[in-house]
Design a protein around this motif. Structure first.
Motif, PDB file in Angstrom:
ATOM      1  N   ALA A 102     -40.424 -29.250 103.475  1.00 25.71           N
ATOM      2  CA  ALA A 102     -39.195 -30.037 103.541  1.00 25.71           C
ATOM      3  C   ALA A 102     -38.120 -29.205 104.226  1.00 25.71           C
ATOM      4  O   ALA A 102     -37.927 -28.033 103.898  1.00 25.71           O
ATOM      5  CB  ALA A 102     -38.745 -30.431 102.137  1.00 25.71           C
ATOM      6  N   LEU A 103     -37.415 -29.813 105.171  1.00 25.71           N
ATOM      7  CA  LEU A 103     -36.424 -29.101 105.976  1.00 25.71           C
ATOM      8  C   LEU A 103     -35.114 -29.863 105.992  1.00 25.71           C
ATOM      9  O   LEU A 103     -35.091 -31.078 106.205  1.00 25.71           O
ATOM     10  CB  LEU A 103     -36.930 -28.949 107.417  1.00 25.71           C
ATOM     11  CG  LEU A 103     -35.881 -28.631 108.493  1.00 25.71           C
ATOM     12  CD1 LEU A 103     -35.414 -27.181 108.368  1.00 25.71           C
ATOM     13  CD2 LEU A 103     -36.429 -28.895 109.890  1.00 25.71           C
ATOM     14  N   ILE A 104     -34.022 -29.147 105.750  1.00 23.35           N
ATOM     15  CA  ILE A 104     -32.686 -29.644 106.041  1.00 23.35           C
ATOM     16  C   ILE A 104     -32.042 -28.617 106.962  1.00 23.35           C
ATOM     17  O   ILE A 104     -31.947 -27.436 106.611  1.00 23.35           O
ATOM     18  CB  ILE A 104     -31.836 -29.813 104.763  1.00 23.35           C
ATOM     19  CG1 ILE A 104     -32.454 -30.849 103.829  1.00 23.35           C
ATOM     20  CG2 ILE A 104     -30.410 -30.217 105.124  1.00 23.35           C
ATOM     21  CD1 ILE A 104     -31.712 -31.016 102.517  1.00 23.35           C
ATOM     22  N   GLY A 105     -31.610 -29.057 108.126  1.00 22.28           N
ATOM     23  CA  GLY A 105     -30.995 -28.135 109.072  1.00 22.28           C
ATOM     24  C   GLY A 105     -31.620 -28.227 110.440  1.00 22.28           C
ATOM     25  O   GLY A 105     -32.213 -29.239 110.821  1.00 22.28           O
ATOM     26  N   LEU A 162     -25.541 -16.061 109.706  1.00 27.29           N
ATOM     27  CA  LEU A 162     -25.260 -17.471 109.970  1.00 27.29           C
ATOM     28  C   LEU A 162     -25.062 -17.742 111.462  1.00 27.29           C
ATOM     29  O   LEU A 162     -25.487 -18.786 111.971  1.00 27.29           O
ATOM     30  CB  LEU A 162     -24.021 -17.912 109.188  1.00 27.29           C
ATOM     31  CG  LEU A 162     -24.229 -18.219 107.705  1.00 27.29           C
ATOM     32  CD1 LEU A 162     -22.885 -18.305 106.987  1.00 27.29           C
ATOM     33  CD2 LEU A 162     -25.012 -19.517 107.530  1.00 27.29           C
ATOM     34  N   ALA A 163     -24.458 -16.805 112.155  1.00 25.99           N
ATOM     35  CA  ALA A 163     -24.166 -17.023 113.577  1.00 25.99           C
ATOM     36  C   ALA A 163     -25.385 -16.836 114.469  1.00 25.99           C
ATOM     37  O   ALA A 163     -25.423 -17.355 115.596  1.00 25.99           O
ATOM     38  CB  ALA A 163     -23.048 -16.081 114.025  1.00 25.99           C
ATOM     39  N   ASP A 175     -32.597 -30.379  96.718  1.00 24.24           N
ATOM     40  CA  ASP A 175     -31.401 -30.896  96.054  1.00 24.24           C
ATOM     41  C   ASP A 175     -31.097 -30.141  94.765  1.00 24.24           C
ATOM     42  O   ASP A 175     -30.256 -30.574  93.965  1.00 24.24           O
ATOM     43  CB  ASP A 175     -31.559 -32.390  95.749  1.00 24.24           C
ATOM     44  CG  ASP A 175     -32.782 -32.693  94.891  1.00 24.24           C
ATOM     45  OD1 ASP A 175     -33.652 -31.798  94.749  1.00 24.24           O
ATOM     46  OD2 ASP A 175     -32.881 -33.814  94.359  1.00 24.24           O
ATOM     47  N   ARG A 176     -31.791 -29.028  94.535  1.00 26.07           N
ATOM     48  CA  ARG A 176     -31.587 -28.204  93.347  1.00 26.07           C
ATOM     49  C   ARG A 176     -31.340 -26.762  93.794  1.00 26.07           C
ATOM     50  O   ARG A 176     -32.224 -25.911  93.726  1.00 26.07           O
ATOM     51  CB  ARG A 176     -32.797 -28.277  92.407  1.00 26.07           C
ATOM     52  CG  ARG A 176     -33.005 -29.652  91.788  1.00 26.07           C
ATOM     53  CD  ARG A 176     -31.880 -30.003  90.822  1.00 26.07           C
ATOM     54  NE  ARG A 176     -32.124 -31.247  90.112  1.00 26.07           N
ATOM     55  CZ  ARG A 176     -31.726 -32.444  90.520  1.00 26.07           C
ATOM     56  NH1 ARG A 176     -31.055 -32.565  91.679  1.00 26.07           N
ATOM     57  NH2 ARG A 176     -31.973 -33.523  89.815  1.00 26.07           N
ATOM     58  N   ILE A 177     -30.121 -26.521  94.274  1.00 27.63           N
ATOM     59  CA  ILE A 177     -29.796 -25.189  94.786  1.00 27.63           C
ATOM     60  C   ILE A 177     -29.768 -24.193  93.635  1.00 27.63           C
ATOM     61  O   ILE A 177     -29.150 -24.431  92.600  1.00 27.63           O
ATOM     62  CB  ILE A 177     -28.429 -25.199  95.502  1.00 27.63           C
ATOM     63  CG1 ILE A 177     -28.438 -26.223  96.651  1.00 27.63           C
ATOM     64  CG2 ILE A 177     -28.070 -23.811  96.017  1.00 27.63           C
ATOM     65  CD1 ILE A 177     -29.481 -25.974  97.706  1.00 27.63           C
ATOM     66  N   ALA A 187     -24.836 -25.079 101.899  1.00 25.81           N
ATOM     67  CA  ALA A 187     -24.300 -26.107 102.791  1.00 25.81           C
ATOM     68  C   ALA A 187     -24.042 -25.544 104.181  1.00 25.81           C
ATOM     69  O   ALA A 187     -24.296 -26.220 105.197  1.00 25.81           O
ATOM     70  CB  ALA A 187     -23.017 -26.681 102.195  1.00 25.81           C
ATOM     71  N   ARG A 188     -23.562 -24.312 104.259  1.00 23.40           N
ATOM     72  CA  ARG A 188     -23.329 -23.685 105.568  1.00 23.40           C
ATOM     73  C   ARG A 188     -24.651 -23.416 106.278  1.00 23.40           C
ATOM     74  O   ARG A 188     -24.757 -23.590 107.502  1.00 23.40           O
ATOM     75  CB  ARG A 188     -22.535 -22.397 105.384  1.00 23.40           C
ATOM     76  CG  ARG A 188     -21.111 -22.625 104.876  1.00 23.40           C
ATOM     77  CD  ARG A 188     -20.511 -21.339 104.352  1.00 23.40           C
ATOM     78  NE  ARG A 188     -20.366 -20.319 105.384  1.00 23.40           N
ATOM     79  CZ  ARG A 188     -20.159 -19.022 105.134  1.00 23.40           C
ATOM     80  NH1 ARG A 188     -20.081 -18.595 103.872  1.00 23.40           N
ATOM     81  NH2 ARG A 188     -20.013 -18.171 106.122  1.00 23.40           N
ATOM     82  N   ILE A 189     -25.654 -23.000 105.522  1.00 20.36           N
ATOM     83  CA  ILE A 189     -26.967 -22.757 106.136  1.00 20.36           C
ATOM     84  C   ILE A 189     -27.551 -24.066 106.649  1.00 20.36           C
ATOM     85  O   ILE A 189     -28.159 -24.113 107.733  1.00 20.36           O
ATOM     86  CB  ILE A 189     -27.920 -22.086 105.128  1.00 20.36           C
ATOM     87  CG1 ILE A 189     -27.428 -20.677 104.779  1.00 20.36           C
ATOM     88  CG2 ILE A 189     -29.342 -22.018 105.688  1.00 20.36           C
ATOM     89  CD1 ILE A 189     -28.208 -20.008 103.658  1.00 20.36           C
ATOM     90  N   ALA A 190     -27.377 -25.162 105.902  1.00 20.51           N
ATOM     91  CA  ALA A 190     -27.888 -26.457 106.342  1.00 20.51           C
ATOM     92  C   ALA A 190     -27.238 -26.897 107.649  1.00 20.51           C
ATOM     93  O   ALA A 190     -27.840 -27.630 108.442  1.00 20.51           O
ATOM     94  CB  ALA A 190     -27.653 -27.502 105.263  1.00 20.51           C
TER      95      ALA A 190
END
Length: 410
Positions: A102-105, A162-163, A175-177, A187-190
């Protein structure tokens, strides 16, 4: 990169149903799909196979899998299947690769060469500072940074990359950080990197889920760097997995008076590459980047610490004749990212029975390769590996840099 497979919506749903069914892990998934020609046919055969194995298992219903797929889509994510173009090549090379990720980002960060940076949750200020310098320097050289989103070293590694590209591997559902205080960072990584997990949405991480996550952290990377770690810690489990996966292991040395340096110092004694600057990692791994036909099976450099047979497997997989037993955690979990030491094993060959005595008779003080020992023993490689694990734990067998085996002292 060569084009990968492309699953239809129905095939992706069947893959998700199969991996979410009871008794199915990465190895049993692969065995079943290979045996029956696909996940759909494997799902049809599963009830009969479970009865043959004496198991009453729950098969994931289509509606449940559809809800998970819809839920991930609402989060802005999707599933990547093993063999698809976006599936990370280094992870695909490990024998316990998740069938679905599963991937978000941003999936492009998964195509960057990567380095895993792991260490203590209760890191020192110096350790955090060094982690930021390492992550920044390695990132500027074109590598993504992979870690587990834990407090301490993991957090510093993600923030500093991050950059340039960072991947956070979660032990629970996307959905369970965990830990909850890293929700903002997630959220920033996503947005600027990638969040990945093999676990279902809504899954709260449990003890053995962290070693599962750790094998993905190391599997995504060409090398793993341990910055600060106790002698028994999740970071050393990640290093162990990296070694088993044929990846390079680096460790930052520290004062012998600091318990947080015990793990790194131990790894260096066992053959890990000493790391004091980003250049040490980049220079070692840069020749591997973009190599045609890239594979991940160099000689192992760490002497492994085998795991007692009684410890909890990472998956409760169906016991089918052609499915290997699942890997076991490097130690029983005593908390989210801390693990208890293995239980002691009885003396020498007795721990491994007749096969152990046979193997000791074949070994001498001169190291030999594992494949030579298997050939000389005339026994299946899996049986030899299990017996060697018990013999190593008992101190009767030593594993040398490069993977050679010899009799232990005494």
């Amino acid at each position: 990169m060569a084009a990968g497979i492309v699953l239809s919506d129905r095939q992706r749903l069947d893959w998700l149903r199969l991996i979410r069914s009871d008794g199915i892990g990465p190895r049993s998934f692969r065995s079943l799909t290979n045996r029956f020609g696909g996940a759909g046919a494997a799902l049809e055969a599963l009830p009969a196979l479970a009865r043959q194995a004496g198991r009453d298992i729950r098969i994931c219903p289509p509606a449940e899998a559809e809800r998970e797929m819809d839920g991930l889509l609402r989060l802005g994510g999707r599933f990547i299947a093993l063999g698809e173009t976006d599936y990370p090549r280094p992870l695909q090379a490990i024998d316990s690769a998740p069938p679905l990720l599963a991937l978000i980002g941003d999936a492009t960060v998964l195509r960057q060469p990567a380095v895993a940076l792991v260490g203590s949750r209760n890191a020192s200020a110096a350790g955090l500072s060094l982690t930021r310098r390492l992550a920044g320097g390695i990132g500027e050289a074109g590598f993504a940074i992979v870690s587990g989103l834990a407090r301490g070293i993991d957090t510093a590694a993600h923030e500093a990359s991050l950059a340039t590209g960072t991947v956070a591997v979660l032990a629970g559902g996307l959905d369970r950080i965990y830990p909850p205080q890293n929700g903002g960072l997630a959220a920033r990584i996503a947005t600027d990197g990638a969040l990945v997990s093999e676990m279902p949405l809504g899954w709260e991480p449990r003890g053995r889920d962290f070693p599962r996550r750790n094998r993905i952290v190391s599997g995504l990377a060409l090398g793993t760097v341990v910055v600060e770690a106790a002698r028994r810690s999740g970071s050393l489990i990640t290093a162990r997995f990296a070694n088993e996966q044929g990846r390079q292991v680096f460790a930052v040395p520290g004062s012998p008076l600091d318990p947080r340096a015990e793990g790194g110092n131990h790894l260096i004694r066992e053959g890990a590459t000493l790391c004091a600057a980003a250049a040490h990692v980049v220079e070692a791994l840069q020749p591997m980047v973009g190599r045609p036909g890239e594979h991940f099976d160099p000689p192992r450099v760490l002497r492994e610490e085998p795991v007692p047979e009684a410890e909890e497997p990472l998956w409760d997989e169906l016991d089918l004749p052609d499915i290997d037993r699942p890997p076991r955690a490097a130690a029983q979990p005593a908390g989210p990212d801390r693990f208890s030491p293995p239980s002691p094993v009885a003396d020498g060959a007795g721990a491994a029975g007749d096969l152990g005595r046979h193997l000791l008779g074949l070994l001498s003080v001169t190291p030999i390769a594992l494949d030579e020992l298997v050939r000389a023993s005339g026994r299946p490689a899996r049986e030899v590996g299990q017996a060697l694990a018990e013999l190593e734990l008992a101190g009767a067998v030593l594993r040398h840099p490069g993977g050679g085996l010899s009799r232990g002292p005494g």
